[in-house]
Motif scaffolding. Structure first.
Motif, PDB file in Angstrom:
ATOM      1  N   ASP A   1       0.830  -1.215   0.000  1.00 18.78           N
ATOM      2  CA  ASP A   1       0.000   0.000   0.000  1.00 18.78           C
ATOM      3  C   ASP A   1       0.860   1.258   0.000  1.00 18.78           C
ATOM      4  N   ALA A   2       2.030   1.167   0.632  1.00 18.22           N
ATOM      5  CA  ALA A   2       2.901   2.347   0.709  1.00 18.22           C
ATOM      6  C   ALA A   2       3.730   2.519  -0.561  1.00 18.22           C
ATOM      7  N   GLY A   3       3.540   1.620  -1.526  1.00 17.93           N
ATOM      8  CA  GLY A   3       4.207   1.795  -2.820  1.00 17.93           C
ATOM      9  C   GLY A   3       5.455   0.954  -2.995  1.00 17.93           C
ATOM     10  N   PHE A   4       5.801   0.122  -2.025  1.00 16.76           N
ATOM     11  CA  PHE A   4       6.978  -0.734  -2.182  1.00 16.76           C
ATOM     12  C   PHE A   4       6.646  -1.877  -3.136  1.00 16.76           C
ATOM     13  N   GLY A   5       7.619  -2.274  -3.935  1.00 18.53           N
ATOM     14  CA  GLY A   5       7.434  -3.420  -4.823  1.00 18.53           C
ATOM     15  C   GLY A   5       7.891  -4.689  -4.117  1.00 18.53           C
ATOM     16  N   ALA A   6       7.574  -5.835  -4.743  1.00 19.05           N
ATOM     17  CA  ALA A   6       7.902  -7.132  -4.125  1.00 19.05           C
ATOM     18  C   ALA A   6       9.398  -7.270  -3.866  1.00 19.05           C
ATOM     19  N   GLN A   7      10.216  -6.689  -4.738  1.00 18.25           N
ATOM     20  CA  GLN A   7      11.669  -6.845  -4.581  1.00 18.25           C
ATOM     21  C   GLN A   7      12.247  -5.878  -3.537  1.00 18.25           C
ATOM     22  N   ASP A   8      11.435  -4.950  -3.058  1.00 19.83           N
ATOM     23  CA  ASP A   8      11.955  -3.905  -2.145  1.00 19.83           C
ATOM     24  C   ASP A   8      12.006  -4.343  -0.682  1.00 19.83           C
ATOM     25  N   PHE A   9      11.360  -5.439  -0.332  1.00 20.13           N
ATOM     26  CA  PHE A   9      11.349  -5.841   1.089  1.00 20.13           C
ATOM     27  C   PHE A   9      11.189  -7.349   1.247  1.00 20.13           C
ATOM     28  N   LYS A  10      11.668  -7.838   2.389  1.00 29.79           N
ATOM     29  CA  LYS A  10      11.530  -9.269   2.719  1.00 29.79           C
ATOM     30  C   LYS A  10      11.052  -9.370   4.154  1.00 29.79           C
ATOM     31  N   ILE A  11      10.178 -10.307   4.404  1.00 27.41           N
ATOM     32  CA  ILE A  11       9.667 -10.463   5.778  1.00 27.41           C
ATOM     33  C   ILE A  11       9.990 -11.862   6.291  1.00 27.41           C
ATOM     34  N   ASP A  12      10.733 -11.944   7.390  1.00 24.26           N
ATOM     35  CA  ASP A  12      10.890 -13.218   8.093  1.00 24.26           C
ATOM     36  C   ASP A  12       9.878 -13.247   9.210  1.00 24.26           C
ATOM     37  N   ALA A  13       9.259 -14.404   9.412  1.00 16.55           N
ATOM     38  CA  ALA A  13       8.227 -14.528  10.439  1.00 16.55           C
ATOM     39  C   ALA A  13       8.561 -15.755  11.278  1.00 16.55           C
ATOM     40  N   VAL A  14       8.726 -15.534  12.587  1.00 17.67           N
ATOM     41  CA  VAL A  14       9.253 -16.586  13.467  1.00 17.67           C
ATOM     42  C   VAL A  14       8.286 -16.811  14.625  1.00 17.67           C
ATOM     43  N   ASP A  15       8.104 -18.066  14.984  1.00 17.11           N
ATOM     44  CA  ASP A  15       7.296 -18.378  16.157  1.00 17.11           C
ATOM     45  C   ASP A  15       7.794 -19.694  16.749  1.00 17.11           C
ATOM     46  N   VAL A  16       7.510 -19.875  18.025  1.00 20.65           N
ATOM     47  CA  VAL A  16       7.980 -21.076  18.718  1.00 20.65           C
ATOM     48  C   VAL A  16       6.973 -22.214  18.609  1.00 20.65           C
ATOM     49  N   SER A  17       5.788 -21.919  18.090  1.00 22.47           N
ATOM     50  CA  SER A  17       4.738 -22.949  18.018  1.00 22.47           C
ATOM     51  C   SER A  17       4.624 -23.509  16.599  1.00 22.47           C
ATOM     52  N   THR A  18       4.845 -24.820  16.474  1.00 16.47           N
ATOM     53  CA  THR A  18       4.712 -25.432  15.138  1.00 16.47           C
ATOM     54  C   THR A  18       3.244 -25.401  14.687  1.00 16.47           C
ATOM     55  N   GLY A  19       2.314 -25.464  15.659  1.00 16.36           N
ATOM     56  CA  GLY A  19       0.888 -25.416  15.323  1.00 16.36           C
ATOM     57  C   GLY A  19       0.538 -24.066  14.701  1.00 16.36           C
ATOM     58  N   ASN A  20       1.009 -23.004  15.330  1.00 17.89           N
ATOM     59  CA  ASN A  20       0.715 -21.671  14.791  1.00 17.89           C
ATOM     60  C   ASN A  20       1.350 -21.476  13.416  1.00 17.89           C
ATOM     61  N   LEU A  21       2.575 -21.998  13.260  1.00 19.57           N
ATOM     62  CA  LEU A  21       3.249 -21.831  11.965  1.00 19.57           C
ATOM     63  C   LEU A  21       2.524 -22.611  10.865  1.00 19.57           C
ATOM     64  N   ALA A  22       1.994 -23.777  11.220  1.00 21.53           N
ATOM     65  CA  ALA A  22       1.257 -24.556  10.215  1.00 21.53           C
ATOM     66  C   ALA A  22       0.021 -23.766   9.770  1.00 21.53           C
TER      67      ALA A  22
END
Ligand SMILES: C[S@@+](CC[C@H](N)C(=O)[O-])C[C@H]1O[C@@H](n2cnc3c(N)ncnc32)[C@H](O)[C@@H]1O
Length: 417
Positions: free
Chosen positions: A116-137
């Protein structure tokens, strides 16, 4: 006895503090797991747990609080895009981390806000981490029902999500921006990706830790964050980063902190002007005025000082108290705050800063008194509300804390955040 051992194991492994989260949560998870394993004696379950990493993971999955939703605390996402814009470097994507990401609503919201702020797909990367395998699934399945969509600001659904069996799923371009990993904030061996991150969302996790573990968590976060990175925490956690060398970004309802030497930290907003509305960046000239050091009231300097408008002198003095508190020089900050009170009289801001300094020293009842004074003068002082809520929660006054958090939420809604 065995129950105490389980409690301690959970504290050691994931930081969960039974005093904060409540014993009933641990008891409930234990009952669930013992029944799934068809074990009736706690002693037998403990033996299984001690020798089985996979059962420990199942217990963790059962005990964690997964509560999350899309665009939770919307202003945090505005703070993120603003910071990302300021940090754009050609050819280098902005690195973002959502830790903990729970079932994925937070990192997917980050991706949508960046688009929405105008960034393209190549402009940013998101890592998402959690300790719960259930939540990650669940995050990787990415099908969301009503509970994931709260509040009035829901128009993003039509733009970024599509119908799927059982709910709505973010479009592929959103899904592709997020890389999920199993990880533990306290595990130094965990790999979160190519740290340091420009922006870290670590929201609504620190509240489950005791003070010691909160301290450890903030040290871990500091090592993951770029020197001039932005850390976003939850509303009830916003008293913590300041105790660890972070400076408030002063963006209402964003609960955002910069990881810089406080004296060098650029303020994004001039103090006290835009507390109640959406934050507007202060022009650079205004910012430098607010940050300029107070001159000694003598000789020529005093003449210069006298020529400065009193309200500006008061703002400079406030900024100086805040800088000193941010730098961790608590005794000095308290002294400056008292001098300020004598010279310029009471104000919500000075009571808030005095409370903050006392909070840093763990002088809880004094801090509570000063936050209350700030709120008496400015009932909608958001930082005072958030810090007071945190302190009340720590003292076990959950109803009082929740009433304040409710007030904060209503203020946010009214100001459109
Ligand atoms: C209440 S959710 C917060 C989700 C999201 N950040 C938000 O604010 O909406 C808390 C999450 O923290 C995760 N968690 C608990 N302890 C953790 C730890 N030590 N390291 C990483 N994640 C943890 C839980 O699995 C749960 O998904």
């Amino acid at each position: 006895m065995m129950f105490g051992a389980v409690e301690q194991l959970l504290r050691e492994k994931i930081g969960l503090d039974s005093g904060t989260v409540g014993l009933s949560v641990i008891r409930h998870a234990l009952r669930e797991r013992m029944s799934a394993c068809q074990i009736s004696e706690l002693q037998d379950y403990w033996q299984l747990l001690a020798g089985s990493p996979s059962e420990l993971q199942e217990l963790i999955n059962a005990v964690v609080v997964p509560e999350t939703w899309f665009f939770r605390d919307r202003e945090a996402f505005t703070a993120m895009t603003r910071h990302a814009r300021a940090r754009m470097r050609p050819g280098q994507p902005i690195m973002l981390l959502s830790l903990p990401c729970s079932t994925g609503e937070e990192p997917y919201s980050m991706a949508m806000a960046m688009f929405d702020a105008g960034f393209g797909a190549q402009d940013f990367k998101i890592d998402a981490v959690d300790v719960s395998t259930g939540n990650l699934a669940a995050a990787e399945r990415a099908v969301y029902g009503r509970n994931s969509f709260r509040g009035d600001f829901l128009e993003f659904r039509g733009r970024y999500l599509e119908a799927a069996e059982g709910g709505l799923r973010p479009e592929v371009r959103v899904l592709k921006q997020v890389r999920f990993r199993l990880g533990n904030l306290f595990d130094p061996a965990a790999s979160y990706g190519p740290a340091p991150y420009d922006i870290i969302f670590c929201r609504n996790l620190l509240i489950y830790f005791n003070r010691n573990l909160q301290d450890r968590a903030l040290v871990c976060l500091k090592t993951l964050l770029a020197p001039d990175g932005l850390l976003l925490v939850g509303p009830a956690e916003s008293g913590l980063p300041i105790l660890h060398g972070f400076a408030s970004a002063r963006l209402p309802m964003a609960f955002a902190f910069t990881n810089v030497e406080p004296a060098k930290a650029p303020r994004m907003v001039a103090p006290s002007k835009s507390r109640f509305g959406p934050a507007t960046p202060a022009p650079i000239s205004d910012v430098s005025k607010v940050l300029s050091p107070i001159r000694p009231a003598s000789s020529n300097a005093a003449k210069v000082e006298r020529s400065v408008h009193p309200s500006e002198r008061a703002a400079q003095s406030l900024a100086s108290v805040e800088r000193t508190a941010n730098a961790g020089r608590v005794a000095e900050a308290k002294e400056l705050a008292r001098t300020h009170l004598g010279e310029y009289g009471p104000s919500a801001e000075i009571f808030y800063l005095l409370g903050l300094a006392q909070d840093a020293e763990d002088a809880r009842s004094e801090a509570i008194q000063n936050y209350r004074k700030a709120l008496y003068l400015e009932p909608r002082h958001q930082e005072a509300l958030a810090h007071l809520a945190l302190l009340l929660r720590k003292q076990g006054d959950i109803a009082g804390a929740e009433a304040l958090t409710g007030r904060l939420g209503r203020i946010g809604k009214r100001s459109g955040t």
